[in-house]
Design a protein around this motif. Structure first.
Motif, PDB file in Angstrom:
ATOM      1  N   UNK A 121      17.427 -52.579 -36.246  1.00 10.79           N
ATOM      2  CA  UNK A 121      17.391 -51.220 -36.807  1.00 10.79           C
ATOM      3  C   UNK A 121      17.288 -50.186 -35.694  1.00 10.79           C
ATOM      4  N   UNK A 122      18.198 -49.221 -35.675  1.00  5.32           N
ATOM      5  CA  UNK A 122      18.159 -48.201 -34.625  1.00  5.32           C
ATOM      6  C   UNK A 122      17.365 -46.990 -35.069  1.00  5.32           C
ATOM      7  N   UNK A 123      16.354 -46.591 -34.283  1.00  4.51           N
ATOM      8  CA  UNK A 123      15.835 -47.206 -33.063  1.00  4.51           C
ATOM      9  C   UNK A 123      14.951 -48.428 -33.370  1.00  4.51           C
ATOM     10  N   UNK A 124      14.762 -49.252 -32.342  1.00  9.54           N
ATOM     11  CA  UNK A 124      14.058 -50.518 -32.517  1.00  9.54           C
ATOM     12  C   UNK A 124      12.941 -50.661 -31.484  1.00  9.54           C
ATOM     13  N   UNK A 125      12.039 -51.609 -31.740  1.00  2.00           N
ATOM     14  CA  UNK A 125      10.962 -51.947 -30.802  1.00  2.00           C
ATOM     15  C   UNK A 125      11.582 -52.727 -29.635  1.00  2.00           C
ATOM     16  N   UNK A 126      11.413 -52.282 -28.376  1.00  2.00           N
ATOM     17  CA  UNK A 126      12.163 -52.817 -27.230  1.00  2.00           C
ATOM     18  C   UNK A 126      12.168 -54.330 -27.049  1.00  2.00           C
ATOM     19  N   UNK A 127      11.055 -55.068 -27.275  1.00  2.00           N
ATOM     20  CA  UNK A 127      11.118 -56.517 -27.047  1.00  2.00           C
ATOM     21  C   UNK A 127      12.177 -57.239 -27.873  1.00  2.00           C
ATOM     22  N   UNK A 128      12.566 -56.675 -29.016  1.00  2.00           N
ATOM     23  CA  UNK A 128      13.609 -57.332 -29.804  1.00  2.00           C
ATOM     24  C   UNK A 128      14.900 -57.433 -29.012  1.00  2.00           C
ATOM     25  N   UNK A 129      15.330 -56.334 -28.413  1.00  2.00           N
ATOM     26  CA  UNK A 129      16.550 -56.357 -27.608  1.00  2.00           C
ATOM     27  C   UNK A 129      16.355 -57.202 -26.354  1.00  2.00           C
ATOM     28  N   UNK A 130      15.173 -57.112 -25.747  1.00  2.00           N
ATOM     29  CA  UNK A 130      14.928 -57.852 -24.505  1.00  2.00           C
ATOM     30  C   UNK A 130      14.987 -59.357 -24.724  1.00  2.00           C
ATOM     31  N   UNK A 131      14.369 -59.838 -25.792  1.00  2.00           N
ATOM     32  CA  UNK A 131      14.394 -61.278 -26.050  1.00  2.00           C
ATOM     33  C   UNK A 131      15.804 -61.757 -26.425  1.00  2.00           C
ATOM     34  N   UNK A 132      16.533 -60.935 -27.158  1.00  4.36           N
ATOM     35  CA  UNK A 132      17.914 -61.302 -27.492  1.00  4.36           C
ATOM     36  C   UNK A 132      18.727 -61.449 -26.206  1.00  4.36           C
ATOM     37  N   UNK A 133      18.597 -60.475 -25.296  1.00  2.02           N
ATOM     38  CA  UNK A 133      19.337 -60.538 -24.027  1.00  2.02           C
ATOM     39  C   UNK A 133      18.865 -61.719 -23.180  1.00  2.02           C
ATOM     40  N   UNK A 134      17.550 -61.948 -23.158  1.00  3.18           N
ATOM     41  CA  UNK A 134      16.988 -63.026 -22.349  1.00  3.18           C
ATOM     42  C   UNK A 134      17.593 -64.371 -22.726  1.00  3.18           C
TER      43      UNK A 134
END
Length: 390
Positions: A121-134
């Motif tokens: 959901x935009x905007x989102x809590x940053x760790x969600x994107x970070x873990x997906x990228x990780x």
């Protein structure tokens, strides 16, 4: 020597911005910290019976490795809580984690492979994107109306591809404070079912709502592949103790992940045992401190939103839950929202977080304020922000 490209892509704007504040403090400026959503740092403490439960656990010798899935009595209490919100699951469907962050990491690592896409959901809590990228995936933002708290279902549908594996929800939301209603949750579940996607729903602020009753996704889950993340940092005021959990819905589609994700729990041995006894007490002991906490936060919310919307060049939707405001910079004379935030810090000593740190597409042009601090701090900070934008 080289490092992993995956680690290089990890960001956490909420804490990354603190280094700038420390530099300002070294110059003799007092900083008002409105950046981290930690109720304990703002003076709210877990009740005495919860503290005593942890002390008693230590004194009683409960300082050993426990079940990797979690203390049995605690998983039973958590299942009871989640079932009261709409699920119908046994305690075996609960896995206790070291905070929601570990639970999120476990779930994402279990379902995402190189090139997979996860809708946030935009905007989102940053760790969600970070873990997906990780874990080799690609975070994809979908639009949410901040005033009506409604997800754009057509936008979600348009962004689903053959590589999409999951839809993530955060309700009440960080950073906006919006709360999805029953109809919105049902629509998202229907879309996920249509495309055979996991639904990952973060409900850590489930009892911090102000204007209407909270609806958990369990109420509309049916037998859909819903995975709930929750924990004890916010409502239960146990942020530094780091304890959360994963709750798997009774869905045949979740059989594989229910069987395999616990292997990650075994690899990391177990969650802190004395803290699990404290969490058990926080669920089964007196709950009267929670409405008092929420009532005080509502006073903070009303004050901050009123002040923000009285400022020229600032507008802010009314958050329905959690403890964040996400004002929009209507007239930004700086090059970006991050520059706005850094100049506010430099000139006025008020630390907020740039909206683009919560996703470039829908977070840019905003900044996030935490309204947990005492009223005198909030009043001083609002005066400084008003003077800054003036």
């Amino acid at each position: 020597m080289k490092i992993s490209k995956k680690v290089a892509g990890v960001e956490y704007a909420i804490r990354d911005i603190v280094s700038a504040a420390r530099e300002i403090e070294l110059q003799g400026t007092t900083v008002d910290y409105l950046n981290i959503g930690d109720p304990v740092q703002s003076g709210f403490q877990p009740p005495q019976n919860v503290k005593q439960a942890m002390i008693d656990a230590i004194n009683n010798g409960n300082n050993f490795y426990t079940r990797s899935e979690g203390l049995t009595e605690l998983t039973e209490a958590i299942a009871k809580k989640e079932n009261a919100k709409g699920l119908s699951i046994p305690s075996e469907n609960i896995l206790v984690t070291n905070g929601v962050s570990e639970g999120l990491d476990m779930v994402i690592s279990s379902i995402v492979e190189e090139g997979d896409e996860v809708l946030l959901p935009g905007p989102y809590y940053p760790p969600y994107a970070s873990y997906v990228r990780l874990h080799g995936g690609i975070p994809i933002e979908f639009s949410v109306d901040l005033n009506s708290s409604s997800p754009d279902i057509d936008d979600i549908k348009s962004k689903i591809t053959s590589k999409t594996v999951a839809i993530c929800l955060i309700s009440p939301n960080n950073p906006t404070g919006l709360v999805f209603n029953e109809n919105a949750l049902r629509q998202i579940v229907d879309v996920a079912n249509e495309h055979n996607l996991y639904i990952i729903c973060d409900e850590i602020y489930d009892q911090i709502v102000f204007d209407e009753k909270f609806t958990g996704i369990g109420k509309v889950a049916g037998d859909s592949p819903v995975i709930i993340l929750n924990g004890f940092s916010k409502v239960h005021l146990m942020s530094g103790w780091r304890i959360g959990y994963i709750a798997f819905n009774n869905s045949p589609q979740l059989d594989n992940i229910r069987e395999n994700l616990p292997k990650l729990a075994r690899v990391r041995i177990s969650t802190n045992l004395p803290v699990q006894y404290a969490a058990l007490e926080s669920l089964t002991g007196p709950q009267d401190y929670i409405p008092k906490f929420v009532s005080e936060l509502k006073v903070h919310r009303d004050f901050v939103i009123k002040r923000l919307n009285e400022m020229n060049g600032i507008s802010c939707s009314n958050p329905k839950g959690a403890f964040y405001a996400f004002p929009k910079i209507e007239q930004n004379k700086f090059n970006s929202d991050k520059e706005f935030v850094l100049e506010l810090l430099k000139q006025k000593g008020v630390l907020t977080v740039h909206g683009s740190g919560f996703g470039e597409q829908y977070g840019s042009g905003h900044f996030r304020i935490v309204y947990l601090p005492k009223m005198e701090i909030l009043e001083s900070a609002m005066n400084k922000i008003e003077d800054f934008v003036r």
